[in-house]
Design a protein around this motif. Structure first.
Motif, short mmCIF file in Angstrom:
data_model
loop_
_atom_site.label_atom_id
_atom_site.label_comp_id
_atom_site.label_asym_id
_atom_site.label_seq_id
_atom_site.Cartn_x
_atom_site.Cartn_y
_atom_site.Cartn_z
N HIS A 80 -112.68 57.32 28.04
CA HIS A 80 -112.89 57.53 26.60
C HIS A 80 -111.68 57.09 25.78
O HIS A 80 -111.85 56.41 24.76
CB HIS A 80 -113.20 59.00 26.30
CG HIS A 80 -114.53 59.45 26.82
ND1 HIS A 80 -115.71 58.84 26.47
CD2 HIS A 80 -114.86 60.46 27.65
CE1 HIS A 80 -116.72 59.44 27.05
NE2 HIS A 80 -116.23 60.44 27.80
N ALA A 81 -110.47 57.48 26.18
CA ALA A 81 -109.28 57.13 25.41
C ALA A 81 -109.08 55.62 25.36
O ALA A 81 -108.81 55.05 24.29
CB ALA A 81 -108.05 57.81 26.01
N LEU A 82 -109.23 54.96 26.49
CA LEU A 82 -109.05 53.51 26.53
C LEU A 82 -110.13 52.80 25.71
O LEU A 82 -109.84 51.86 24.98
CB LEU A 82 -109.05 53.01 27.97
CG LEU A 82 -108.85 51.50 28.16
CD1 LEU A 82 -107.56 51.03 27.50
CD2 LEU A 82 -108.86 51.16 29.64
N LYS A 83 -111.37 53.27 25.81
CA LYS A 83 -112.45 52.67 25.02
C LYS A 83 -112.15 52.79 23.54
O LYS A 83 -112.37 51.84 22.77
CB LYS A 83 -113.79 53.36 25.34
CG LYS A 83 -114.37 52.98 26.67
CD LYS A 83 -115.67 53.74 26.93
CE LYS A 83 -116.20 53.48 28.32
NZ LYS A 83 -117.40 54.28 28.62
N GLY A 84 -111.63 53.95 23.12
CA GLY A 84 -111.27 54.16 21.71
C GLY A 84 -110.19 53.20 21.25
O GLY A 84 -110.27 52.62 20.16
N GLU A 85 -109.16 53.04 22.08
CA GLU A 85 -108.07 52.12 21.73
C GLU A 85 -108.56 50.68 21.67
O GLU A 85 -108.15 49.91 20.79
CB GLU A 85 -106.91 52.25 22.73
CG GLU A 85 -106.14 53.54 22.62
CD GLU A 85 -105.49 53.71 21.25
OE1 GLU A 85 -104.93 52.74 20.70
OE2 GLU A 85 -105.56 54.84 20.72
N MET A 86 -109.41 50.29 22.59
CA MET A 86 -109.96 48.93 22.58
C MET A 86 -110.81 48.71 21.33
O MET A 86 -110.73 47.66 20.70
CB MET A 86 -110.78 48.68 23.85
CG MET A 86 -110.00 48.77 25.15
SD MET A 86 -108.90 47.41 25.44
CE MET A 86 -110.01 46.22 26.15
N ALA A 87 -111.62 49.71 20.95
CA ALA A 87 -112.47 49.59 19.77
C ALA A 87 -111.62 49.46 18.50
O ALA A 87 -111.94 48.66 17.61
CB ALA A 87 -113.40 50.80 19.67
N LYS A 88 -110.51 50.23 18.39
CA LYS A 88 -109.61 50.14 17.22
C LYS A 88 -109.08 48.73 17.04
O LYS A 88 -108.82 48.29 15.93
CB LYS A 88 -108.41 51.08 17.39
CG LYS A 88 -108.70 52.53 17.15
CD LYS A 88 -107.39 53.30 17.32
CE LYS A 88 -107.64 54.76 17.50
NZ LYS A 88 -106.38 55.49 17.78
N ARG A 89 -108.91 48.03 18.14
CA ARG A 89 -108.35 46.68 18.10
C ARG A 89 -109.43 45.59 18.14
O ARG A 89 -109.13 44.43 18.35
CB ARG A 89 -107.38 46.51 19.26
CG ARG A 89 -106.14 47.38 19.11
CD ARG A 89 -105.35 47.47 20.40
NE ARG A 89 -104.10 48.16 20.24
CZ ARG A 89 -103.96 49.48 20.18
NH1 ARG A 89 -105.00 50.27 20.23
NH2 ARG A 89 -102.78 50.02 20.05
N ASN A 90 -110.68 46.02 18.00
CA ASN A 90 -111.82 45.11 18.06
C ASN A 90 -111.85 44.29 19.35
O ASN A 90 -112.14 43.10 19.34
CB ASN A 90 -111.85 44.18 16.85
CG ASN A 90 -112.11 44.92 15.57
OD1 ASN A 90 -112.93 45.84 15.55
ND2 ASN A 90 -111.41 44.57 14.51
#
Length: 117
Positions: A80-90
């Motif tokens: 979840h945390a990594l997915k969120g960080e990846m999404a923030k950076r598109n």
């Protein structure tokens, strides 16, 4: 596969003994994945379930000694945390990217180095 061929003497006769083994042990039943309930070891004509310790030894023997690159027995990971960080950076976060950065092995098994992500 690695194949070993040797000549064995038995009762005065020469017998060719052929043994083989793969390079990515343990092999498992696909529907049970990499769990104790899905991994068996051959002993003569019978098959018996293996222990978690035996599974770890098979993985160590085929993957090497670095903990981070070894295949994980834990399969219920979310990132979840990594997915969120990846999404923030598109940035896309798919199995292809997970393999590229070393989270997944080539046969879609998680590696220990990324369990805490």
């Amino acid at each position: 596969m690695f194949v070993n061929i040797e000549v064995v003497k038995d009762d005065g006769k020469s017998i060719i003994k052929i043994t083989s083994q793969g390079t990515k042990k343990p092999y498992y039943l696909s529907e049970k994945r990499l769990k104790v309930s899905g991994i068996y070891i051959r002993n003569g004509t019978t098959s018996a379930p293996v222990s978690e310790d035996a599974i770890r030894m098979m993985i160590k023997d085929t993957d090497g000694d670095t903990f981070e690159s070894n295949r994980s027995l834990i399969r219920e990971l979310t990132f979840h945390a990594l997915k969120g960080e990846m999404a923030k950076r598109n940035l896309e976060f798919s199995p292809v990217q997970m393999k590229n950065i070393g989270i997944l092995s080539s046969n879609n098994i998680y590696k220990y180095g990324f369990i805490s992500i």
